[in-house]
Design a protein around this motif. Structure first.
Motif, PDB file in Angstrom:
ATOM      1  N   LEU A   1       0.809  -1.215   0.000  1.00 25.83           N
ATOM      2  CA  LEU A   1       0.000   0.000   0.000  1.00 25.83           C
ATOM      3  C   LEU A   1       0.838   1.259   0.000  1.00 25.83           C
ATOM      4  O   LEU A   1       0.445   2.284  -0.564  1.00 25.83           O
ATOM      5  CB  LEU A   1      -0.908   0.028   1.234  1.00 25.83           C
ATOM      6  N   ASP A   2       1.993   1.188   0.645  1.00 28.46           N
ATOM      7  CA  ASP A   2       2.790   2.386   0.878  1.00 28.46           C
ATOM      8  C   ASP A   2       3.518   2.827  -0.390  1.00 28.46           C
ATOM      9  O   ASP A   2       4.673   2.507  -0.604  1.00 28.46           O
ATOM     10  CB  ASP A   2       3.789   2.117   1.998  1.00 28.46           C
ATOM     11  N   GLN A   3       2.799   3.558  -1.220  1.00 28.94           N
ATOM     12  CA  GLN A   3       3.371   3.900  -2.528  1.00 28.94           C
ATOM     13  C   GLN A   3       4.413   5.002  -2.478  1.00 28.94           C
ATOM     14  O   GLN A   3       5.286   5.064  -3.323  1.00 28.94           O
ATOM     15  CB  GLN A   3       2.246   4.267  -3.503  1.00 28.94           C
ATOM     16  N   ASN A   4       4.326   5.894  -1.491  1.00 32.45           N
ATOM     17  CA  ASN A   4       5.338   6.954  -1.430  1.00 32.45           C
ATOM     18  C   ASN A   4       6.483   6.616  -0.468  1.00 32.45           C
ATOM     19  O   ASN A   4       7.360   7.428  -0.216  1.00 32.45           O
ATOM     20  CB  ASN A   4       4.702   8.312  -1.085  1.00 32.45           C
ATOM     21  N   GLY A   5       6.451   5.388   0.093  1.00 27.63           N
ATOM     22  CA  GLY A   5       7.582   4.894   0.860  1.00 27.63           C
ATOM     23  C   GLY A   5       7.856   5.591   2.183  1.00 27.63           C
ATOM     24  O   GLY A   5       8.984   5.584   2.650  1.00 27.63           O
ATOM     25  N   ASP A   6       6.839   6.175   2.825  1.00 24.50           N
ATOM     26  CA  ASP A   6       7.091   6.826   4.114  1.00 24.50           C
ATOM     27  C   ASP A   6       6.730   5.932   5.305  1.00 24.50           C
ATOM     28  O   ASP A   6       6.655   6.405   6.442  1.00 24.50           O
ATOM     29  CB  ASP A   6       6.344   8.175   4.204  1.00 24.50           C
ATOM     30  N   SER A   7       6.532   4.634   5.054  1.00 24.96           N
ATOM     31  CA  SER A   7       6.183   3.642   6.081  1.00 24.96           C
ATOM     32  C   SER A   7       4.823   3.874   6.720  1.00 24.96           C
ATOM     33  O   SER A   7       4.491   3.255   7.724  1.00 24.96           O
ATOM     34  CB  SER A   7       7.212   3.567   7.214  1.00 24.96           C
ATOM     35  N   LYS A   8       4.076   4.810   6.188  1.00 21.99           N
ATOM     36  CA  LYS A   8       2.741   5.059   6.715  1.00 21.99           C
ATOM     37  C   LYS A   8       1.736   4.978   5.585  1.00 21.99           C
ATOM     38  O   LYS A   8       2.097   5.092   4.417  1.00 21.99           O
ATOM     39  CB  LYS A   8       2.677   6.444   7.365  1.00 21.99           C
ATOM     40  N   VAL A   9       0.488   4.775   5.962  1.00 22.54           N
ATOM     41  CA  VAL A   9      -0.552   4.640   4.949  1.00 22.54           C
ATOM     42  C   VAL A   9      -1.503   5.828   5.052  1.00 22.54           C
ATOM     43  O   VAL A   9      -2.163   6.011   6.071  1.00 22.54           O
ATOM     44  CB  VAL A   9      -1.310   3.304   5.152  1.00 22.54           C
ATOM     45  N   ASP A  10      -1.526   6.665   4.015  1.00 21.75           N
ATOM     46  CA  ASP A  10      -2.450   7.802   4.028  1.00 21.75           C
ATOM     47  C   ASP A  10      -3.807   7.371   3.445  1.00 21.75           C
ATOM     48  O   ASP A  10      -3.982   6.216   3.036  1.00 21.75           O
ATOM     49  CB  ASP A  10      -1.855   9.018   3.298  1.00 21.75           C
ATOM     50  N   PHE A  11      -4.735   8.300   3.404  1.00 19.99           N
ATOM     51  CA  PHE A  11      -6.100   7.934   3.002  1.00 19.99           C
ATOM     52  C   PHE A  11      -6.138   7.389   1.582  1.00 19.99           C
ATOM     53  O   PHE A  11      -6.842   6.418   1.294  1.00 19.99           O
ATOM     54  CB  PHE A  11      -7.040   9.141   3.161  1.00 19.99           C
ATOM     55  N   GLU A  12      -5.350   8.002   0.705  1.00 16.64           N
ATOM     56  CA  GLU A  12      -5.313   7.546  -0.680  1.00 16.64           C
ATOM     57  C   GLU A  12      -4.795   6.110  -0.764  1.00 16.64           C
ATOM     58  O   GLU A  12      -5.341   5.276  -1.502  1.00 16.64           O
ATOM     59  CB  GLU A  12      -4.412   8.491  -1.479  1.00 16.64           C
ATOM     60  N   GLU A  13      -3.754   5.836  -0.007  1.00 13.88           N
ATOM     61  CA  GLU A  13      -3.179   4.486  -0.005  1.00 13.88           C
ATOM     62  C   GLU A  13      -4.151   3.490   0.630  1.00 13.88           C
ATOM     63  O   GLU A  13      -4.269   2.346   0.168  1.00 13.88           O
ATOM     64  CB  GLU A  13      -1.822   4.502   0.725  1.00 13.88           C
ATOM     65  N   PHE A  14      -4.850   3.939   1.657  1.00  8.07           N
ATOM     66  CA  PHE A  14      -5.882   3.100   2.302  1.00  8.07           C
ATOM     67  C   PHE A  14      -6.986   2.756   1.297  1.00  8.07           C
ATOM     68  O   PHE A  14      -7.469   1.622   1.243  1.00  8.07           O
ATOM     69  CB  PHE A  14      -6.451   3.842   3.517  1.00  8.07           C
TER      70      PHE A  14
HETATM   71 CA   LIG Z   1       2.672   6.189   2.468  1.00  8.32          CA
END
Ligand SMILES: [Ca+2]
Ligand SMILES: [Ca+2]
Length: 99
Positions: free
Chosen positions: A61-74
């Motif tokens: 899910l983590d497309q921008n590689g920041d180790s977190k999942v934002d709403f778009e990735e969710f």
């Molecule tokens: Ca992310």
């Protein structure tokens, strides 16, 4: 509200219910994502039958590689799951749904 509007509202509400736990309400940390999947998608998680499933999902899910999942990735998780459910639903309608 229509059914679809309620669905969208639910997605937003659920995301923010879990995302806000560490004070950063814009993203899901590893812990928040695990909790969301374990609580909201238990049968999906069981079907994965893999103790590392959540970790794999997070990496996907983590497309921008920041180790977190934002709403778009969710949303891509929800879209992905909905696509496979719909496939299964269609197959099931044809009585061919197998695991
Ligand atoms: Ca992310
Ligand atoms: Ca957070």
């Amino acid at each position: 509200m229509t059914e679809l509007e309620k669905c969208m509202e639910s997605l937003i509400t659920i995301f923010h219910r879990y995302a806000g736990e560490d004070g950063d309400g814009k993203t899901l940390s590893k812990k928040e994502l695990s909790k969301l999947i374990e609580t909201e998608l238990p049968s999906f998680l069981q079907a994965q039958n893999d103790p590392k499933a959540v970790e794999k999902i997070r990496k996907d899910l983590d497309q921008n590689g920041d180790s977190k999942v934002d709403f778009e990735e969710f949303l891509s998780l929800v879209v992905g799951l909905s696509l496979s459910c719909e496939k299964c639903f269609v197959l099931h309608a044809q009585k061919k749904c197998r695991k």
